[in-house]
Motif scaffolding. Structure first.
Motif, PDB file in Angstrom:
ATOM      1  N   SER A 198       0.969  -0.890  -0.384  1.00 49.36           N
ATOM      2  CA  SER A 198       0.075   0.214  -0.185  1.00 49.36           C
ATOM      3  C   SER A 198       0.714   1.640  -0.297  1.00 49.36           C
ATOM      4  CB  SER A 198      -1.376  -0.560   1.287  1.00 49.36           C
ATOM      5  OG  SER A 198      -1.390  -1.674   1.389  1.00 49.36           O
ATOM      6  N   ILE A 202      -0.758   3.610  -3.022  1.00 49.74           N
ATOM      7  CA  ILE A 202      -1.518   4.745  -2.422  1.00 49.74           C
ATOM      8  C   ILE A 202      -1.154   6.248  -2.512  1.00 49.74           C
ATOM      9  CG2 ILE A 202      -3.017   5.271  -1.345  1.00 49.74           C
ATOM     10  CD1 ILE A 202      -3.196   2.574   0.406  1.00 49.74           C
ATOM     11  N   ILE A 252      -5.170   6.277   3.050  1.00 50.39           N
ATOM     12  CA  ILE A 252      -6.502   5.953   1.848  1.00 50.39           C
ATOM     13  C   ILE A 252      -7.577   6.974   2.280  1.00 50.39           C
ATOM     14  CG2 ILE A 252      -8.547   4.700   1.050  1.00 50.39           C
ATOM     15  CD1 ILE A 252      -7.118   2.536   3.202  1.00 50.39           C
ATOM     16  N   TYR A 255      -6.597   9.374   0.333  1.00 53.09           N
ATOM     17  CA  TYR A 255      -7.019   9.467  -1.540  1.00 53.09           C
ATOM     18  C   TYR A 255      -8.244  10.137  -2.002  1.00 53.09           C
ATOM     19  CZ  TYR A 255      -8.145   6.689  -5.674  1.00 53.09           C
ATOM     20  OH  TYR A 255      -8.652   6.644  -6.846  1.00 53.09           O
TER      21      TYR A 255
END
Length: 275
Positions: A198, A202, A252, A255
């Motif tokens: 990740s 990301i 996340i 994002y």
């Protein structure tokens, strides 16, 4: 602010900064080259190297790095053979590494206290050795990108065209696979095997909502990655939860915010143009 006086937290801040630079460079190549699944396979295969290090009584990081590089080369070699599909090659090394790591951990005498940190990450456990490893890799990767930037860019976007231009595609692919493997192992202390990939994807996805230029994606990925780490560390400290999971959770959210902001910006821009 008193926590900034502690050495372990200072190491965490410096480690997150170095890791952001490293993942910004390597992660941009991974996303552009569409190697996310391969990188995930290498990440889980590294567990076999950790298990071997425990059994043999050597540094798990060094054994994991060697095992990961060999696994990366194996995936690259098998995926270029006509009789083996790429996803099948990844599955072979993914499952072999995980099974070997589990077997070795059960065969090792005594209890392995660092196993949770390798699986789930704990940036607050980063020591001077980890910082030296991250710093050395940052310099190495930066030198490679400076010297071979145009070739790396060509291979990342269109390997077949690069091969038609007589560029050393095979050399670049194996070199980048080795750097990907080393980067993954170097960041295991931060986010662990479960979440390592990740950190390499990301921030790049977030940067891609802001620009499509390769150099700018690298720059934005470094900035966004470090911001994610700082916010994740703050969340981890506030809620007393694992730092690795906090960093990925925050990344996340960042994002999603960037994606929604991009969509709203495009909609408002289209409304202005129609008027």
């Amino acid at each position: 602010m008193n926590i900034l006086e502690y050495t372990f937290f200072q190491n965490a801040l410096l480690g997150s900064f170095l890791a952001s630079i490293l993942c910004g460079l390597i992660g941009t190549y991974i996303v552009t080259r569409r190697l996310v699944f391969i990188s995930g396979g290498i990440t889980h295969a590294s567990f076999g190297g950790i298990g071997l290090g425990v059994v043999l009584g050597i540094s798990p990081i060094l054994s994991a790095m060697g095992f990961s590089i060999l696994s990366a080369f194996g995936v690259q070699w098998m995926s270029h053979r006509g009789d083996v599909r790429e996803d099948s090659a990844i599955a072979v090394f993914w499952t072999f590494g995980m099974s070997l790591g589990i077997i070795c951990c059960f065969l090792s005498p005594g209890f392995m206290p660092d196993l949770p940190s390798f699986l789930f990450g704990s940036i607050l456990t980063i020591g001077e050795t980890d910082l030296w490893l991250l710093g050395t890799l940052v310099v190495l990767v930066a030198v490679v990108f400076v010297l071979l930037y145009r070739t790396i860019l060509s291979v990342a976007f269109d390997a077949n065209f690069a091969r038609s231009q007589r560029l050393p595609v095979d050399f670049i692919e194996y070199l980048m696979m080795a750097l990907i493997a080393m980067t993954i192992v170097a960041t295991l202390r931060m986010v662990g095997i479960v979440l390592s990939i990740s950190l390499l994807t990301i921030p790049q996805m977030t940067a891609n909502t802001l620009t499509h230029d390769f150099k700018r994606i690298i720059a934005w990925s470094i900035v966004i990655g470090w911001v994610d780490c700082l916010l994740g560390l703050s969340l981890s400290y506030s809620l007393n939860v694992p730092s690795g999971a906090s960093i990925i959770f925050v990344s996340i959210l960042v994002y999603l915010v960037a994606k929604v902001g991009r969509v709203l910006h495009n909609q408002s821009k289209r409304k202005i143009e129609t008027k």
